[in-house]
Design a protein around this motif. Sequence first.
Motif, PDB file in Angstrom:
ATOM      1  N   ASP A 209       0.847  -1.192   0.000  1.00  0.00           N
ATOM      2  CA  ASP A 209       0.000   0.000   0.000  1.00  0.00           C
ATOM      3  C   ASP A 209       0.886   1.247   0.000  1.00  0.00           C
ATOM      4  OD1 ASP A 209      -2.027   1.817   0.292  1.00  0.00           O
ATOM      5  OD2 ASP A 209      -2.550   1.253   2.338  1.00  0.00           O
ATOM      6  N   ASP A 210       0.497   2.272  -0.749  1.00  0.00           N
ATOM      7  CA  ASP A 210       1.272   3.512  -0.825  1.00  0.00           C
ATOM      8  C   ASP A 210       1.467   4.153   0.543  1.00  0.00           C
ATOM      9  OD1 ASP A 210       1.545   3.289  -3.548  1.00  0.00           O
ATOM     10  OD2 ASP A 210      -0.089   4.661  -4.026  1.00  0.00           O
ATOM     11  N   ASN A 211       0.561   3.886   1.490  1.00  0.00           N
ATOM     12  CA  ASN A 211       0.650   4.476   2.819  1.00  0.00           C
ATOM     13  C   ASN A 211       1.776   3.870   3.651  1.00  0.00           C
ATOM     14  OD1 ASN A 211      -1.519   6.194   2.298  1.00  0.00           O
ATOM     15  ND2 ASN A 211      -2.998   4.666   2.964  1.00  0.00           N
ATOM     16  N   ASP A 212       2.416   2.811   3.186  1.00  0.00           N
ATOM     17  CA  ASP A 212       3.508   2.172   3.916  1.00  0.00           C
ATOM     18  C   ASP A 212       4.828   2.915   3.739  1.00  0.00           C
ATOM     19  OD1 ASP A 212       1.729   0.222   4.708  1.00  0.00           O
ATOM     20  OD2 ASP A 212       2.372  -1.236   3.221  1.00  0.00           O
ATOM     21  N   PHE A 213       4.880   3.913   2.900  1.00  0.00           N
ATOM     22  CA  PHE A 213       6.129   4.587   2.584  1.00  0.00           C
ATOM     23  C   PHE A 213       6.091   6.052   3.003  1.00  0.00           C
ATOM     24  CE2 PHE A 213       5.573   1.319  -0.750  1.00  0.00           C
ATOM     25  CZ  PHE A 213       6.659   0.528  -0.432  1.00  0.00           C
ATOM     26  N   LEU A 214       7.231   6.540   3.454  1.00  0.00           N
ATOM     27  CA  LEU A 214       7.396   7.961   3.735  1.00  0.00           C
ATOM     28  C   LEU A 214       7.784   8.670   2.443  1.00  0.00           C
ATOM     29  CD1 LEU A 214       9.402   7.715   7.064  1.00  0.00           C
ATOM     30  CD2 LEU A 214       6.983   8.300   6.783  1.00  0.00           C
ATOM     31  N   PRO A 215       7.603   9.996   2.363  1.00  0.00           N
ATOM     32  CA  PRO A 215       8.029  10.714   1.160  1.00  0.00           C
ATOM     33  C   PRO A 215       9.494  10.411   0.826  1.00  0.00           C
ATOM     34  CG  PRO A 215       6.748  12.153   2.560  1.00  0.00           C
ATOM     35  CD  PRO A 215       6.987  10.889   3.342  1.00  0.00           C
ATOM     36  N   GLY A 216       9.742  10.077  -0.411  1.00  0.00           N
ATOM     37  CA  GLY A 216      11.088   9.766  -0.868  1.00  0.00           C
ATOM     38  C   GLY A 216      11.452   8.296  -0.791  1.00  0.00           C
ATOM     39  N   ASP A 217      10.611   7.485  -0.137  1.00  0.00           N
ATOM     40  CA  ASP A 217      10.880   6.054   0.010  1.00  0.00           C
ATOM     41  C   ASP A 217       9.961   5.243  -0.895  1.00  0.00           C
ATOM     42  OD1 ASP A 217      12.781   6.560   1.952  1.00  0.00           O
ATOM     43  OD2 ASP A 217      11.395   6.226   3.623  1.00  0.00           O
ATOM     44  N   GLY A 218      10.336   4.003  -1.128  1.00  0.00           N
ATOM     45  CA  GLY A 218       9.500   3.092  -1.890  1.00  0.00           C
ATOM     46  C   GLY A 218       9.837   3.095  -3.359  1.00  0.00           C
ATOM     47  N   PRO A 219       9.172   2.210  -4.086  1.00  0.00           N
ATOM     48  CA  PRO A 219       9.424   2.119  -5.530  1.00  0.00           C
ATOM     49  C   PRO A 219       8.829   3.316  -6.262  1.00  0.00           C
ATOM     50  CG  PRO A 219       7.630   0.661  -4.895  1.00  0.00           C
ATOM     51  CD  PRO A 219       8.168   1.244  -3.624  1.00  0.00           C
ATOM     52  N   SER A 220       9.346   3.571  -7.436  1.00  0.00           N
ATOM     53  CA  SER A 220       8.807   4.646  -8.269  1.00  0.00           C
ATOM     54  C   SER A 220       7.496   4.190  -8.896  1.00  0.00           C
ATOM     55  CB  SER A 220       9.786   5.001  -9.391  1.00  0.00           C
ATOM     56  OG  SER A 220      10.956   5.547  -8.843  1.00  0.00           O
ATOM     57  N   SER A 221       6.630   5.149  -9.139  1.00  0.00           N
ATOM     58  CA  SER A 221       5.351   4.858  -9.765  1.00  0.00           C
ATOM     59  C   SER A 221       5.038   5.976 -10.736  1.00  0.00           C
ATOM     60  CB  SER A 221       4.262   4.758  -8.687  1.00  0.00           C
ATOM     61  OG  SER A 221       3.027   4.479  -9.273  1.00  0.00           O
ATOM     62  N   GLY A 222       4.657   5.646 -11.955  1.00  0.00           N
ATOM     63  CA  GLY A 222       4.365   6.647 -12.965  1.00  0.00           C
ATOM     64  C   GLY A 222       2.967   7.208 -12.822  1.00  0.00           C
ATOM     65  N   ILE A 223       2.845   8.508 -13.029  1.00  0.00           N
ATOM     66  CA  ILE A 223       1.553   9.192 -13.043  1.00  0.00           C
ATOM     67  C   ILE A 223       1.569  10.221 -14.158  1.00  0.00           C
ATOM     68  CG2 ILE A 223       1.160   8.905 -10.562  1.00  0.00           C
ATOM     69  CD1 ILE A 223       1.867  11.940 -10.309  1.00  0.00           C
ATOM     70  N   SER A 224       0.442  10.779 -14.446  1.00  0.00           N
ATOM     71  CA  SER A 224       0.363  11.863 -15.420  1.00  0.00           C
ATOM     72  C   SER A 224       0.220  13.167 -14.662  1.00  0.00           C
ATOM     73  CB  SER A 224      -0.855  11.651 -16.321  1.00  0.00           C
ATOM     74  OG  SER A 224      -1.007  12.759 -17.172  1.00  0.00           O
ATOM     75  N   VAL A 225       1.038  14.146 -15.001  1.00  0.00           N
ATOM     76  CA  VAL A 225       1.004  15.454 -14.350  1.00  0.00           C
ATOM     77  C   VAL A 225       0.835  16.510 -15.421  1.00  0.00           C
ATOM     78  CG1 VAL A 225       2.314  17.101 -12.950  1.00  0.00           C
ATOM     79  CG2 VAL A 225       2.510  14.661 -12.498  1.00  0.00           C
ATOM     80  N   THR A 226      -0.054  17.455 -15.180  1.00  0.00           N
ATOM     81  CA  THR A 226      -0.260  18.547 -16.117  1.00  0.00           C
ATOM     82  C   THR A 226       0.355  19.816 -15.545  1.00  0.00           C
ATOM     83  OG1 THR A 226      -2.328  17.534 -16.838  1.00  0.00           O
ATOM     84  CG2 THR A 226      -2.010  19.861 -17.364  1.00  0.00           C
ATOM     85  N   LEU A 227       1.228  20.445 -16.321  1.00  0.00           N
ATOM     86  CA  LEU A 227       1.880  21.690 -15.927  1.00  0.00           C
ATOM     87  C   LEU A 227       1.652  22.726 -17.011  1.00  0.00           C
ATOM     88  CD1 LEU A 227       5.340  20.187 -14.892  1.00  0.00           C
ATOM     89  CD2 LEU A 227       3.494  20.856 -13.345  1.00  0.00           C
ATOM     90  N   THR A 228       1.706  23.981 -16.629  1.00  0.00           N
ATOM     91  CA  THR A 228       1.637  25.014 -17.655  1.00  0.00           C
ATOM     92  C   THR A 228       2.913  24.958 -18.491  1.00  0.00           C
ATOM     93  OG1 THR A 228       2.654  26.682 -16.233  1.00  0.00           O
ATOM     94  CG2 THR A 228       0.228  26.525 -16.192  1.00  0.00           C
ATOM     95  N   ALA A 229       2.821  25.421 -19.716  1.00  0.00           N
ATOM     96  CA  ALA A 229       3.964  25.374 -20.626  1.00  0.00           C
ATOM     97  C   ALA A 229       5.155  26.133 -20.055  1.00  0.00           C
ATOM     98  CB  ALA A 229       3.567  25.939 -21.988  1.00  0.00           C
TER      99      ALA A 229
END
Length: 95
Positions: free
Chosen positions: A3-23
Motif C-alpha cells: 500500500d502507498d501508505n507504507d512509505f514515507l516521502p522519498g521512500d518506496g518504488p517509483s510509480s508513474g503518473i500523469s502530471v499537467t503543468l503550464t507550458a
Amino acid sequence: MADDNDFLPGDGPSSGISVTLTAGTLHAIRERVGKRGVSAYLEKAAQRQIERDNLDELIADFEKKHGGPADPDAVAAKRARLTGDGDSSGAGAVA
C-alpha cells in the motif's frame, strides 16, 4: 505491491503518473534539469512541499495550544542559542 501508505516521502518504488503543468513551468524546469531530469526535479519539489505542509501544521497546532503565535523575542533568543550567534534580533546579516 505494498500500500502507498507504507512509505514515507522519498521512500518506496517509483510509480508513474500523469502530471499537467503550464507550458511556462515545464519550460523553466527543463531549462534547469533537461528533459530527462523532470521527474527527479518534481519528486524533490513535492518532498519539499510536504515538509512545508507538515511545518505549517505544527505551527498551527502550537498556536492553537498556546493561544497565538510564539513570542518573537523568545524565538530570536532560542535561534541565537542554537546558532551560537550573539545577535538575537532574529534578523540575518546581509553581506
